[in-house]
Design an enzyme around this catalytic site. Structure first.
Site, PDB file in Angstrom:
ATOM      1  N   SER A  69      -0.607 -77.082 -60.388  1.00 49.92           N
ATOM      2  CA  SER A  69      -1.027 -77.563 -58.718  1.00 49.92           C
ATOM      3  C   SER A  69      -1.303 -78.881 -58.788  1.00 49.92           C
ATOM      4  O   SER A  69      -0.751 -79.597 -58.864  1.00 49.92           O
ATOM      5  CB  SER A  69      -2.706 -76.780 -59.586  1.00 49.92           C
ATOM      6  OG  SER A  69      -3.758 -77.712 -58.470  1.00 49.92           O
ATOM      7  N   TYR A 113     -10.393 -80.029 -63.759  1.00 47.95           N
ATOM      8  CA  TYR A 113      -8.861 -79.173 -63.313  1.00 47.95           C
ATOM      9  C   TYR A 113      -7.509 -79.951 -63.028  1.00 47.95           C
ATOM     10  O   TYR A 113      -6.078 -79.609 -63.780  1.00 47.95           O
ATOM     11  CB  TYR A 113      -9.512 -78.640 -62.004  1.00 47.95           C
ATOM     12  CG  TYR A 113      -8.445 -77.720 -61.541  1.00 47.95           C
ATOM     13  CD1 TYR A 113      -7.896 -76.137 -62.490  1.00 47.95           C
ATOM     14  CD2 TYR A 113      -7.978 -77.645 -60.694  1.00 47.95           C
ATOM     15  CE1 TYR A 113      -7.142 -75.630 -62.031  1.00 47.95           C
ATOM     16  CE2 TYR A 113      -6.800 -76.956 -59.928  1.00 47.95           C
ATOM     17  CZ  TYR A 113      -6.148 -75.947 -60.359  1.00 47.95           C
ATOM     18  OH  TYR A 113      -5.999 -74.984 -60.317  1.00 47.95           O
TER      19      TYR A 113
HETATM   20  N1  LIG Z   1      -4.904 -70.341 -55.399  1.00 49.91           N
HETATM   21  C1  LIG Z   1      -4.547 -71.425 -55.652  1.00 49.91           C
HETATM   22  O1  LIG Z   1      -4.756 -72.020 -54.924  1.00 49.91           O
HETATM   23  C2  LIG Z   1      -4.071 -72.622 -56.551  1.00 49.91           C
HETATM   24  C3  LIG Z   1      -3.254 -73.725 -56.008  1.00 49.91           C
HETATM   25  C4  LIG Z   1      -3.396 -73.620 -57.035  1.00 49.91           C
HETATM   26  C5  LIG Z   1      -2.955 -73.835 -58.799  1.00 49.91           C
HETATM   27  N2  LIG Z   1      -3.419 -72.276 -58.642  1.00 49.91           N
HETATM   28  C6  LIG Z   1      -3.042 -72.095 -59.741  1.00 49.91           C
HETATM   29  O2  LIG Z   1      -2.730 -70.576 -60.003  1.00 49.91           O
HETATM   30  C7  LIG Z   1      -2.598 -69.928 -61.700  1.00 49.91           C
HETATM   31  C8  LIG Z   1      -3.136 -68.589 -60.640  1.00 49.91           C
HETATM   32  O3  LIG Z   1      -4.369 -68.935 -59.970  1.00 49.91           O
HETATM   33  P1  LIG Z   1      -4.936 -67.889 -58.928  1.00 49.91           P
HETATM   34  O4  LIG Z   1      -4.958 -68.087 -57.538  1.00 49.91           O
HETATM   35  O5  LIG Z   1      -4.316 -66.180 -59.407  1.00 49.91           O
HETATM   36  O6  LIG Z   1      -6.975 -67.380 -59.411  1.00 49.91           O
HETATM   37  P2  LIG Z   1      -7.184 -66.721 -59.194  1.00 49.91           P
HETATM   38  O7  LIG Z   1      -7.056 -65.603 -58.109  1.00 49.91           O
HETATM   39  O8  LIG Z   1      -8.751 -67.105 -58.686  1.00 49.91           O
HETATM   40  O9  LIG Z   1      -7.416 -65.668 -60.722  1.00 49.91           O
HETATM   41  C9  LIG Z   1      -7.427 -66.088 -62.355  1.00 49.91           C
HETATM   42  C10 LIG Z   1      -6.840 -65.382 -62.889  1.00 49.91           C
HETATM   43  O10 LIG Z   1      -6.923 -66.097 -64.412  1.00 49.91           O
HETATM   44  C11 LIG Z   1      -6.880 -64.825 -65.369  1.00 49.91           C
HETATM   45  N3  LIG Z   1      -8.443 -66.054 -66.724  1.00 49.91           N
HETATM   46  C12 LIG Z   1      -9.604 -66.489 -66.209  1.00 49.91           C
HETATM   47  N4  LIG Z   1     -10.061 -66.808 -66.903  1.00 49.91           N
HETATM   48  C13 LIG Z   1      -9.680 -65.938 -68.272  1.00 49.91           C
HETATM   49  C14 LIG Z   1      -9.479 -65.737 -70.016  1.00 49.91           C
HETATM   50  N5  LIG Z   1     -10.061 -66.337 -70.303  1.00 49.91           N
HETATM   51  N6  LIG Z   1      -8.227 -65.235 -69.802  1.00 49.91           N
HETATM   52  C15 LIG Z   1      -6.907 -64.841 -69.682  1.00 49.91           C
HETATM   53  N7  LIG Z   1      -6.849 -65.119 -68.248  1.00 49.91           N
HETATM   54  C16 LIG Z   1      -8.092 -65.570 -67.270  1.00 49.91           C
HETATM   55  C17 LIG Z   1      -8.162 -64.024 -64.876  1.00 49.91           C
HETATM   56  O11 LIG Z   1      -7.895 -62.950 -65.204  1.00 49.91           O
HETATM   57  P3  LIG Z   1      -8.524 -61.951 -64.885  1.00 49.91           P
HETATM   58  O12 LIG Z   1      -9.681 -61.635 -63.878  1.00 49.91           O
HETATM   59  O13 LIG Z   1      -8.643 -60.083 -65.232  1.00 49.91           O
HETATM   60  O14 LIG Z   1     -10.155 -61.957 -65.753  1.00 49.91           O
HETATM   61  C18 LIG Z   1      -7.758 -64.454 -63.268  1.00 49.91           C
HETATM   62  O15 LIG Z   1      -6.302 -63.354 -62.944  1.00 49.91           O
HETATM   63  C19 LIG Z   1      -3.695 -70.506 -61.814  1.00 49.91           C
HETATM   64  O16 LIG Z   1      -3.225 -70.965 -63.066  1.00 49.91           O
HETATM   65  C20 LIG Z   1      -3.855 -71.708 -61.094  1.00 49.91           C
HETATM   66  O17 LIG Z   1      -4.839 -73.163 -61.304  1.00 49.91           O
HETATM   67  C21 LIG Z   1      -3.907 -71.308 -57.782  1.00 49.91           C
END
Ligand SMILES: NC(=O)c1ccc[n+]([C@@H]2O[C@H](COP(=O)([O-])OP(=O)(O)OC[C@H]3O[C@@H](n4cnc5c(N)ncnc54)[C@H](OP(=O)(O)O)[C@@H]3O)[C@@H](O)[C@H]2O)c1
Length: 248
Positions: free
Chosen positions: A143, A156
């Site tokens: 991130s 985080y």
């Molecule tokens: N979106 C952003 O702005 C952003 C920015 C920088 C980095 N990132 C990184 O990108 C990646 C994806 O994030 P996102 O934006 O897609 O987040 P998100 O929409 O909040 O989704 C979170 C994901 O993590 C999974 N998850 C959460 N707890 C879990 C657990 N205990 N076991 C297995 N899976 C779990 C969820 O699965 P379920 O829904 O099936 O529970 C969901 O698919 C992350 O690593 C995040 O740190 C995101």
């Protein structure tokens, strides 16, 4: 890149039921890979991802697991062995964010974030290391909050800095087997965790980019698709920023 760029490959994407993971899974399937759609709570989202892939003539299975528990990850890989008997690409997308002041440190939240963001990718990579061979790929999601921490993002940000260390170490270990390991570093992205960020965060991140907007999950998936492709064979141990120059 041709649509069949990943033909014959099997790809695991964690967190494929929503957000960035879902976009990555759809993109890798579009590029010809067979997909293992991991989810934890988002069963409906994983079913929707599965249906979209199957309607386009692709192949996929969905497997539930809490990434915090090693036994559940071992069971997930057992399902992959049964269904496909091979694994080529692993994307560690599942992750959680949370914030808080130092004075209000919440140990439950700390354990949860360390579990999902650190132990999870480690358990996944440990099983993947036993299966990936020549041409294998691991892509880890960090991130921009690892690059530019904010007040309250300490835990985080620390987990996302650690992911980069994992990448560098695993790239050296697994390069001997012909496996590349890289990090994609998204900025604020939607659909994804930006959709449930605190009030004011969206305006802040939009203003931080000279493009005046945040990224889309599809734009992150494009970068992952390149790193997963045969064309990225000489890219390993790298951290690719995909944040629209939002360096703040
Ligand atoms: N979106 C952003 O702005 C952003 C920015 C920088 C980095 N990132 C990184 O990108 C990646 C994806 O994030 P996102 O934006 O897609 O987040 P998100 O929409 O909040 O989704 C979170 C994901 O993590 C999974 N998850 C959460 N707890 C879990 C657990 N205990 N076991 C297995 N899976 C779990 C969820 O699965 P379920 O829904 O099936 O529970 C969901 O698919 C992350 O690593 C995040 O740190 C995101």
């Amino acid at each position: 890149m041709s649509e069949a760029n990943l033909a014959g490959k099997v790809a695991l994407v964690t967190g494929a039921g929503r957000g960035i993971g879902q976009a990555i899974a759809l993109r890798l399937a579009h590029d010809g890979a067979k997909l293992v759609l991991h989810y934890s709570g988002s069963e409906a989202g994983a079913r929707a991802t599965l249906a979209t892939i199957q309607e386009s003539g692709g192949e996929a299975i969905m497997v539930q697991a809490d990434v915090c528990h090693r036994s559940q990850i071992q069971a997930l890989f057992g399902e992959i062995d049964k269904a496909f008997g091979r694994l080529d690409i692993v994307v560690n997308s599942a992750g959680v964010s949370g914030g808080g002041t130092l004075a209000d440190l919440d140990e439950e939240q700390l354990e949860w974030m360390l579990g999902v963001n650190l132990r999870g990718p480690l358990y996944v990579a440990s099983e993947a290391a036993k299966r990936l061979g020549e041409g294998g790929r691991i892509v880890n999601l960090s991130s921009t909050l690892a690059e530019f921490p904010m007040a309250g993002s300490g835990i985080y940000s620390a987990t996302k800095v650690a992911i980069k260390s994992f990448t560098e170490s695993w790239a050296k270990e697994l390069g001997r087997k012909g496996v590349t390991v890289n990090t994609v570093i998204p900025g604020a992205t939607s659909p994804g965790m930006m959709d449930h960020a605190p009030e004011g965060a969206l305006a802040f991140f939009e203003a931080a980019s000279p493009f005046g907007r945040i990224g889309t999950a599809g734009e992150i998936a494009d970068v992952v698709a390149f790193l997963a492709s045969p064309q990225a064979s000489w890219v390993s141990g790298a951290h690719i920023l995909a944040n629209g120059a939002a360096n703040s």
